[in-house]
Design an enzyme around this catalytic site. Structure first.
Site, PDB file in Angstrom:
ATOM      1  N   PRO A 167       0.793  -1.227   0.000  1.00  0.00           N
ATOM      2  CG  PRO A 167      -0.064  -1.037   2.162  1.00  0.00           C
ATOM      3  CD  PRO A 167       0.587  -2.016   1.220  1.00  0.00           C
ATOM      4  NE  ARG A 225       3.991   6.555   1.498  1.00  0.00           N
ATOM      5  CZ  ARG A 225       4.239   5.353   1.950  1.00  0.00           C
ATOM      6  NH1 ARG A 225       4.731   4.427   1.149  1.00  0.00           N
ATOM      7  NH2 ARG A 225       3.992   5.059   3.204  1.00  0.00           N
ATOM      8  CE1 TYR A 236       8.782   5.179   2.754  1.00  0.00           C
ATOM      9  CE2 TYR A 236       7.236   7.017   2.834  1.00  0.00           C
ATOM     10  CZ  TYR A 236       7.723   5.841   3.361  1.00  0.00           C
ATOM     11  OH  TYR A 236       7.156   5.309   4.493  1.00  0.00           O
ATOM     12  CG  ASN A 270       8.375  -1.868   0.574  1.00  0.00           C
ATOM     13  OD1 ASN A 270       7.743  -1.932   1.635  1.00  0.00           O
ATOM     14  ND2 ASN A 270       9.036  -0.789   0.215  1.00  0.00           N
ATOM     15  CG  ASP A 309      -0.274 -16.704   8.880  1.00  0.00           C
ATOM     16  OD1 ASP A 309       0.761 -16.799   9.576  1.00  0.00           O
ATOM     17  OD2 ASP A 309      -1.424 -16.694   9.370  1.00  0.00           O
ATOM     18  CG  HIS A 369      11.047  -2.086   4.892  1.00  0.00           C
ATOM     19  ND1 HIS A 369       9.688  -2.039   4.696  1.00  0.00           N
ATOM     20  CD2 HIS A 369      11.313  -3.251   5.521  1.00  0.00           C
ATOM     21  CE1 HIS A 369       9.146  -3.136   5.204  1.00  0.00           C
ATOM     22  NE2 HIS A 369      10.113  -3.887   5.714  1.00  0.00           N
ATOM     23  NE  ARG A 383       9.854   6.655   8.448  1.00  0.00           N
ATOM     24  CZ  ARG A 383       8.915   6.344   7.551  1.00  0.00           C
ATOM     25  NH1 ARG A 383       9.105   5.311   6.726  1.00  0.00           N
ATOM     26  NH2 ARG A 383       7.817   7.058   7.472  1.00  0.00           N
TER      27      ARG A 383
HETATM   28  C1  DQA Z   1       8.161   1.247   3.942  1.00  0.00           C
HETATM   29  C2  DQA Z   1       8.210   1.545   5.450  1.00  0.00           C
HETATM   30  C3  DQA Z   1       6.856   1.323   6.084  1.00  0.00           C
HETATM   31  O1  DQA Z   1       6.921   1.611   7.466  1.00  0.00           O
HETATM   32  C4  DQA Z   1       5.820   2.233   5.457  1.00  0.00           C
HETATM   33  O2  DQA Z   1       4.552   1.968   5.994  1.00  0.00           O
HETATM   34  C5  DQA Z   1       5.806   2.129   3.965  1.00  0.00           C
HETATM   35  C6  DQA Z   1       7.072   2.050   3.259  1.00  0.00           C
HETATM   36  C7  DQA Z   1       9.499   1.585   3.256  1.00  0.00           C
HETATM   37  O3  DQA Z   1       9.669   1.144   2.121  1.00  0.00           O
HETATM   38  O4  DQA Z   1      10.328   2.296   3.818  1.00  0.00           O
HETATM   39  O5  DQA Z   1       4.754   2.197   3.338  1.00  0.00           O
HETATM   40  O6  DQA Z   1       7.909  -0.130   3.762  1.00  0.00           O
END
Ligand code: DQA
Length: 141
Positions: free
Chosen positions: A9, A17, A22, A73, A86, A99, A106
């Site tokens: 998501p 975003r 990111y 991810n 699961d 990630h 964080r």
């Molecule tokens: C993430 C880190 C997660 O905590 C966050 O909810 C994301 C992106 C990352 O790629 O750094 O949606 O997975």
């Protein structure tokens, strides 16, 4: 070998975003980066993104049934979805959890992952470069 790169998501909004967290790479750019890594390593790569948990679980079942390696991810699902964990536990080929941000720097709720315990390995905080690294590692197995 066919590698599935699965993004959960909000990752479809990469580039727009929270760019301070990111970066400015879009999901389309990320897919191109993954495909390039696949070409370099001689493996087929397919990149998918969904905001729907059931769809992600279906893709993981497909990877389990076809013994396909996965780069995952799971976004926020990482931190609370036992259902995704699961589904990951059913995979027989390598699974690399990625990630983009360093989740350990964080909020506390991002420090725990339900996926790490069933993953072959984890790449955290290396930005979008974590994906080609994961693909290269998988291709070398
Ligand atoms: C993430 C880190 C997660 O905590 C966050 O909810 C994301 C992106 C990352 O790629 O750094 O949606 O997975």
């Amino acid at each position: 070998m066919r590698v599935l790169v699965l993004n959960g998501p909000n990752l479809g909004r990469l580039g727009k975003r929270e760019p301070a967290v990111y970066g400015y790479t879009t999901h389309e750019d990320l897919a191109a980066l993954c495909e390039k890594a696949g070409t370099e390593m001689g493996v087929e790569v397919e990149v998918r993104q969904t905001d729907h948990e059931g769809e992600m679980i279906g893709w993981l079942h497909e990877a389990a049934d076809e013994s396909r390696p996965v780069v995952l991810n799971a976004g926020a699902w990482t931190h609370y979805s036992i259902a995704i964990a699961d589904a990951c536990a059913q995979l027989t080929a390598p699974l690399v959890e990625v990630h983009i941000s360093n989740v350990h720097k964080r909020e506390d709720f991002r420090h725990h992952s339900y996926i790490s315990a069933v993953a072959s390995g984890v790449i955290v905080g290396l930005g979008v470069q974590g994906y080609p690294l994961a693909i290269k590692w998988i291709a070398e197995q």
